[in-house]
Write a protein that holds these residues in place. Structure first.
Motif, PDB file in Angstrom:
ATOM      1  N   GLY A 200       0.742  -1.112   0.003  1.00  0.00           N
ATOM      2  CA  GLY A 200      -0.014   0.019  -0.058  1.00  0.00           C
ATOM      3  C   GLY A 200       0.765   1.105  -0.023  1.00  0.00           C
ATOM      4  O   GLY A 200       0.538   2.316   0.356  1.00  0.00           O
ATOM      5  N   LEU A 201       2.033   1.122  -0.544  1.00  0.00           N
ATOM      6  CA  LEU A 201       2.805   2.427  -0.409  1.00  0.00           C
ATOM      7  C   LEU A 201       2.895   3.120  -1.724  1.00  0.00           C
ATOM      8  O   LEU A 201       3.019   2.517  -2.996  1.00  0.00           O
ATOM      9  CB  LEU A 201       4.295   1.753  -0.134  1.00  0.00           C
ATOM     10  N   SER A 202       2.455   4.371  -1.888  1.00  0.00           N
ATOM     11  CA  SER A 202       2.444   4.915  -3.131  1.00  0.00           C
ATOM     12  C   SER A 202       3.633   5.770  -3.357  1.00  0.00           C
ATOM     13  O   SER A 202       3.779   6.923  -3.001  1.00  0.00           O
ATOM     14  CB  SER A 202       1.106   5.847  -3.103  1.00  0.00           C
ATOM     15  N   LEU A 203       4.491   5.075  -4.238  1.00  0.00           N
ATOM     16  CA  LEU A 203       5.749   5.713  -4.637  1.00  0.00           C
ATOM     17  C   LEU A 203       5.556   5.843  -6.329  1.00  0.00           C
ATOM     18  O   LEU A 203       5.997   4.781  -6.870  1.00  0.00           O
ATOM     19  CB  LEU A 203       7.008   5.233  -4.418  1.00  0.00           C
ATOM     20  N   PRO A 204       5.356   6.738  -6.915  1.00  0.00           N
ATOM     21  CA  PRO A 204       5.204   6.770  -8.359  1.00  0.00           C
ATOM     22  C   PRO A 204       6.722   6.180  -9.200  1.00  0.00           C
ATOM     23  O   PRO A 204       7.614   6.502  -8.489  1.00  0.00           O
ATOM     24  CB  PRO A 204       4.929   8.214  -8.815  1.00  0.00           C
TER      25      PRO A 204
ATOM     26  N   ALA B  56       0.471  -1.354 -14.062  1.00  0.00           N
ATOM     27  CA  ALA B  56       0.486  -1.533 -12.681  1.00  0.00           C
ATOM     28  C   ALA B  56       0.676   0.089 -12.145  1.00  0.00           C
ATOM     29  O   ALA B  56       0.795  -0.082 -10.669  1.00  0.00           O
ATOM     30  CB  ALA B  56       1.753  -2.310 -12.258  1.00  0.00           C
ATOM     31  N   GLY B  57       0.878   0.967 -12.995  1.00  0.00           N
ATOM     32  CA  GLY B  57       0.752   2.566 -12.460  1.00  0.00           C
ATOM     33  C   GLY B  57       2.070   3.080 -12.436  1.00  0.00           C
ATOM     34  O   GLY B  57       2.304   4.261 -12.070  1.00  0.00           O
ATOM     35  N   ALA B  58       3.252   2.589 -13.358  1.00  0.00           N
ATOM     36  CA  ALA B  58       4.361   3.224 -13.540  1.00  0.00           C
ATOM     37  C   ALA B  58       3.954   4.608 -14.303  1.00  0.00           C
ATOM     38  O   ALA B  58       3.190   4.608 -15.331  1.00  0.00           O
ATOM     39  CB  ALA B  58       5.402   2.541 -14.440  1.00  0.00           C
ATOM     40  N   ILE B  59       4.882   5.473 -14.166  1.00  0.00           N
ATOM     41  CA  ILE B  59       4.622   6.771 -14.675  1.00  0.00           C
ATOM     42  C   ILE B  59       5.461   6.750 -16.227  1.00  0.00           C
ATOM     43  O   ILE B  59       4.735   7.295 -17.038  1.00  0.00           O
ATOM     44  CB  ILE B  59       5.457   8.073 -14.059  1.00  0.00           C
ATOM     45  N   GLU B  60       6.501   6.252 -16.230  1.00  0.00           N
ATOM     46  CA  GLU B  60       7.257   6.179 -17.585  1.00  0.00           C
ATOM     47  C   GLU B  60       8.128   4.764 -17.482  1.00  0.00           C
ATOM     48  O   GLU B  60       8.482   4.236 -16.860  1.00  0.00           O
ATOM     49  CB  GLU B  60       8.026   7.534 -17.809  1.00  0.00           C
TER      50      GLU B  60
ATOM     51  N   ALA C 283       6.348  12.248 -11.911  1.00  0.00           N
ATOM     52  CA  ALA C 283       6.343  11.327 -11.157  1.00  0.00           C
ATOM     53  C   ALA C 283       6.207  12.254  -9.744  1.00  0.00           C
ATOM     54  O   ALA C 283       5.408  11.933  -8.730  1.00  0.00           O
ATOM     55  CB  ALA C 283       7.337  10.138 -10.818  1.00  0.00           C
ATOM     56  N   MET C 284       6.680  12.852  -9.577  1.00  0.00           N
ATOM     57  CA  MET C 284       6.976  13.989  -8.305  1.00  0.00           C
ATOM     58  C   MET C 284       5.429  14.607  -8.172  1.00  0.00           C
ATOM     59  O   MET C 284       4.812  14.856  -6.905  1.00  0.00           O
ATOM     60  CB  MET C 284       7.887  14.829  -7.987  1.00  0.00           C
ATOM     61  N   ALA C 285       4.766  15.175  -9.237  1.00  0.00           N
ATOM     62  CA  ALA C 285       3.623  15.842  -9.078  1.00  0.00           C
ATOM     63  C   ALA C 285       2.423  14.997  -8.722  1.00  0.00           C
ATOM     64  O   ALA C 285       1.764  15.202  -7.897  1.00  0.00           O
ATOM     65  CB  ALA C 285       3.504  16.469 -10.485  1.00  0.00           C
TER      66      ALA C 285
END
Length: 254
Positions: free
Chosen positions: A196-200, A219-223, A241-243
């Protein structure tokens, strides 16, 4: 700032030509050129590029793209992100004209302008770019690139080293190599989701692999970038990702 559309010019060949820096888009001929060299684009990729260029800086939503480029089938957000990433790679030097606007869509940004973005927000001190790569030279290069751009950075040589430092309060985003000794990048992504850790995540891979890229982004990767990735691409992906990390940050009680 009012967006400035790419310039249009008549050519001896039929059809309208849209220009943005080294990029030329020949609408009727359905061809695109970068620095005079034709680039290979599939039919849907060309439709996507032309639609964004004609929008002239306006943010185009997923639904609009779906209706025009893929009118007869559903395209998931994950699939669209892969399509946009593939288009950027094909554009090469001109890749930065296609911008991702988090939570809004995509835009065509002519050279010399800034992509439309949400209002800037200060990055809290606990938000860090975590870099996991087993190659020391790559870690050093990424750390130098990111720190020169003002990001706080921590580097790790393995998934195990990152996990030792990981806590429930770990915040920011992750640049993650796919191929790592022991537990690989995709396995770490699944573990973080299970916790449950949200790290883009911005993935780096030593080779282009569409099935793995689709799995990572689904699975949610930004790029998903292929080494050696351009510094501008890495910085743009980290900014997105930071946004996202900041938008998901729990709000302090008033």
């Amino acid at each position: 700032m009012t967006p400035v559309p790419p310039s249009r010019a008549d050519r001896s060949s039929p059809g309208e030509v849209l220009r943005a820096g080294p990029l030329e888009i020949h609408a009727t001929a359905r061809q695109a050129f970068v620095n005079g060299a034709r680039i290979t684009l599939g039919s849907r990729a060309f439709d996507l590029l032309l639609m964004l260029a004609e929008a002239a800086g306006r943010v185009v939503s997923h639904d609009e793209i779906q209706a025009r480029v893929w009118p007869n089938r559903h395209v998931s957000e994950t699939n669209l992100r892969v399509q946009v990433s593939t288009l950027r790679r094909a554009l090469g030097e001109a890749r930065h004209v296609v911008s991702t606007v988090p939570d809004r869509g995509y835009a065509f940004t002519p050279f010399g302008q800034h992509a439309p973005e949400p209002d800037d927000a200060p990055v809290p001190g606990d938000h860090v770019v975590h870099v996991v790569d087993d190659e020391a030279d790559m870690r050093d290069a990424l750390e130098g690139l990111l720190m020169a751009s003002g990001w706080r950075v921590r580097t790790y040589g393995s998934v195990g080293a990152f996990q030792e430092a990981l806590t429930a309060q770990t915040a920011g985003c992750l640049i993650l190599d796919v191929s790592l000794p022991g537990e690989n990048g995709l396995e770490l992504q699944r573990r973080l989701l299970a916790l449950g850790l949200s790290l883009p995540i911005v993935f780096l891979s030593g080779r282009s692999n569409i099935p793995i890229a689709v799995e990572a982004m689904k699975a949610g990767a930004i790029e998903f970038l292929t080494k050696p990735a351009a510094g501008e691409d890495i910085l743009a992906a980290v900014a997105r990702a930071m946004a996202l990390a900041l938008s998901e940050r729990p709000q302090s009680p008033a």
